[in-house]
Design an enzyme around this catalytic site. Sequence first.
Site, PDB file in Angstrom:
ATOM      1  N   PRO A 278       0.820  -1.213   0.000  1.00  7.28           N
ATOM      2  CG  PRO A 278       0.199  -0.828   2.221  1.00  7.28           C
ATOM      3  CD  PRO A 278       0.934  -1.810   1.342  1.00  7.28           C
ATOM      4  N   GLY A 279       0.456   2.233  -0.798  1.00  6.01           N
ATOM      5  CA  GLY A 279       1.137   3.533  -0.779  1.00  6.01           C
ATOM      6  C   GLY A 279       0.148   4.605  -0.373  1.00  6.01           C
ATOM      7  NE  ARG A 280      -4.173   6.490  -4.655  1.00  2.59           N
ATOM      8  CZ  ARG A 280      -3.774   7.245  -5.686  1.00  2.59           C
ATOM      9  NH1 ARG A 280      -3.841   8.544  -5.612  1.00  2.59           N
ATOM     10  NH2 ARG A 280      -3.329   6.681  -6.788  1.00  2.59           N
ATOM     11  CE1 TYR A 320      -1.443  10.094 -13.119  1.00  2.00           C
ATOM     12  CE2 TYR A 320      -1.296  11.301 -11.053  1.00  2.00           C
ATOM     13  CZ  TYR A 320      -0.768  10.422 -11.962  1.00  2.00           C
ATOM     14  OH  TYR A 320       0.446   9.848 -11.705  1.00  2.00           O
ATOM     15  CB  CYS A 347       4.936  29.611 -18.570  1.00  2.00           C
ATOM     16  SG  CYS A 347       5.531  31.051 -17.711  1.00  2.00           S
ATOM     17  CD  GLU A 348       3.398  23.568 -19.523  1.00  2.87           C
ATOM     18  OE1 GLU A 348       2.442  23.182 -20.209  1.00  2.87           O
ATOM     19  OE2 GLU A 348       4.576  23.284 -19.754  1.00  2.87           O
ATOM     20  CE1 TYR A 375       2.461   6.972  -5.999  1.00  4.52           C
ATOM     21  CE2 TYR A 375       0.272   7.032  -5.027  1.00  4.52           C
ATOM     22  CZ  TYR A 375       1.379   6.322  -5.435  1.00  4.52           C
ATOM     23  OH  TYR A 375       1.415   4.958  -5.275  1.00  4.52           O
TER      24      TYR A 375
HETATM   25  N1  LLP Z   1       2.818  -1.713  -5.993  1.00  6.91           N
HETATM   26  C1  LLP Z   1       3.067  -1.457  -7.294  1.00  6.91           C
HETATM   27  C2  LLP Z   1       3.729  -2.466  -8.100  1.00  6.91           C
HETATM   28  C3  LLP Z   1       2.685  -0.214  -7.839  1.00  6.91           C
HETATM   29  O1  LLP Z   1       2.902   0.022  -9.130  1.00  6.91           O
HETATM   30  C4  LLP Z   1       2.051   0.760  -7.019  1.00  6.91           C
HETATM   31  C5  LLP Z   1       1.659   2.057  -7.558  1.00  6.91           C
HETATM   32  C6  LLP Z   1       1.834   0.446  -5.663  1.00  6.91           C
HETATM   33  C7  LLP Z   1       2.213  -0.802  -5.191  1.00  6.91           C
HETATM   34  C8  LLP Z   1       1.181   1.405  -4.719  1.00  6.91           C
HETATM   35  O2  LLP Z   1      -0.125   1.661  -5.083  1.00  6.91           O
HETATM   36  P1  LLP Z   1      -1.092   2.517  -4.146  1.00  6.91           P
HETATM   37  O3  LLP Z   1      -1.386   1.703  -2.902  1.00  6.91           O
HETATM   38  O4  LLP Z   1      -0.397   3.767  -3.822  1.00  6.91           O
HETATM   39  O5  LLP Z   1      -2.297   2.723  -4.967  1.00  6.91           O
HETATM   40  N2  LLP Z   1       0.973   8.790  -9.297  1.00  6.91           N
HETATM   41  C9  LLP Z   1      -0.369   8.215  -9.288  1.00  6.91           C
HETATM   42  C10 LLP Z   1      -0.370   6.830  -8.700  1.00  6.91           C
HETATM   43  C11 LLP Z   1       0.578   5.879  -9.391  1.00  6.91           C
HETATM   44  C12 LLP Z   1       0.598   4.524  -8.772  1.00  6.91           C
HETATM   45  C13 LLP Z   1       1.685   3.690  -9.357  1.00  6.91           C
HETATM   46  N3  LLP Z   1       1.848   2.392  -8.754  1.00  6.91           N
HETATM   47  C14 LLP Z   1      -1.294   9.158  -8.546  1.00  6.91           C
HETATM   48  O6  LLP Z   1      -0.846  10.204  -8.080  1.00  6.91           O
HETATM   49  O7  LLP Z   1      -2.497   8.901  -8.454  1.00  6.91           O
END
Ligand code: LLP
Length: 419
Positions: A278-280, A320, A347-348, A375
């Site tokens: 998990p990231g987000r 996005y 400037c965009e 992110y």
């Molecule tokens: N594992 C893999 C292999 C991934 O590619 C990702 C995210 C994660 C875990 C973590 O996913 P999460 O739990 O954060 O959803 N920049 C974009 C999100 C890109 C996600 C890329 N991969 C944004 O700001 O929405």
Amino acid sequence: MSALNSFFYYRDNQLMAENVTLESIAKQYGTPSYVYSRAAFEQHWKDLDQAFASHPHLICYAVKANSNIAVLNVLAKLGSGFDIVSQGELERVLLAQGDPSNVVFSGLGKQAQEIKRALEVGIRCFNIESESEVDLINQCAIEMNCVAPVSVRVNPDVDPKTHPYISTGLKENKFGLPFESALSVYQKILQCSNLKAIGVDCHIGSQLTQLEPFQDALNRMLGLVNELLAIGVNIEHFDFGGGLGVCYQNETAPSANEYAQMILDKVKGRDFEIVLEPGRSIAANAGVFLTQVQFLKDNGDKHFAVVDGAMNDLIRPSLYSAWQDIIPLTKENNTNSIEYDVVGPVCESGDFLGKNRELAIQSGDYLAVLSAGAYGFAMSSNYNSRNRPIEIMVDGEQVHVIRKRESYADQFALESIIN
Ligand code: LLP
């Protein structure tokens, strides 16, 4: 629903981060700035960890979401593992005192030098994304006279029903190996002298707000696990990736408990460990982005709030069309609210933090863009030669600078003039 929570909330019309007013932080440290709540990071991680308590599991925080070393260290202290996609992320985890034996290495373009460094420090597993990578990792392990633990990232071909840029588990995406070829890739791994298959992996996308796509992926993957066991692959862990969504506006994402229960029901009786990336869901609502209104400007019917934060600091709205809430640090009742596009100085035309936002503001006021812990800084750049923002971590009453505001000297340090 709102992205405000018990870590970022109003007290007496003042937006707080834990026990500190964000206005005091903005005044002392300037803007644009990222402010995180340590307690929020900890709570989100623990919620997930506890939800899986009844089954062996490892939460491998996805470093890409927010890779500040202090953030990683807070999570490392809780016993977190880490999901990395580059040597840079690995070096950060090591600096943050993360345990390399709890690191999984994802990503579809790993280079020999990155693989060797990961072998040297003894990571838990490489998530393989192509047949060529099988050969490359085996070759690196031969050269280093060791055995590389691997798992294959399988693309279960389910639609995560999220933004196309952040869906990854469809056939048309570049990630993972097609479901149909998974078995033959594992057969190939079994033939490699210096590889040991220890698990299987998938990740279907990001910001998923429904359980159904996860369920579909899980059903397909568990069928594959049975086939893998039958050909003699010892599945010690099942890595289900990340992707759990959060509330930015009015989404109702599954809770950690609902998400865990769905998975636990399906894996009951299986003895593999569950790995998650998990990231987000850990970072997004653990941080806000602070910016100050420079000018208010009218182009006929359209009103603009020109702020000091921009797409180079926080690119999600531009890239996005992501919607993140924008609210004042101090709620005042003496100004009329008007609909503004909140735009930066880059400037965009695509440089905006939010469009059509009802705000009661004057120049000089401070605003917070919510849900900016994931992110946000991690995707920032120096576009327009802007120094990247300061990062601050609030811990109760304490305020810690965890990354200084860049100076022009920092920004130009690696460049030189030729004769
Ligand atoms: N594992 C893999 C292999 C991934 O590619 C990702 C995210 C994660 C875990 C973590 O996913 P999460 O739990 O954060 O959803 N920049 C974009 C999100 C890109 C996600 C890329 N991969 C944004 O700001 O929405």
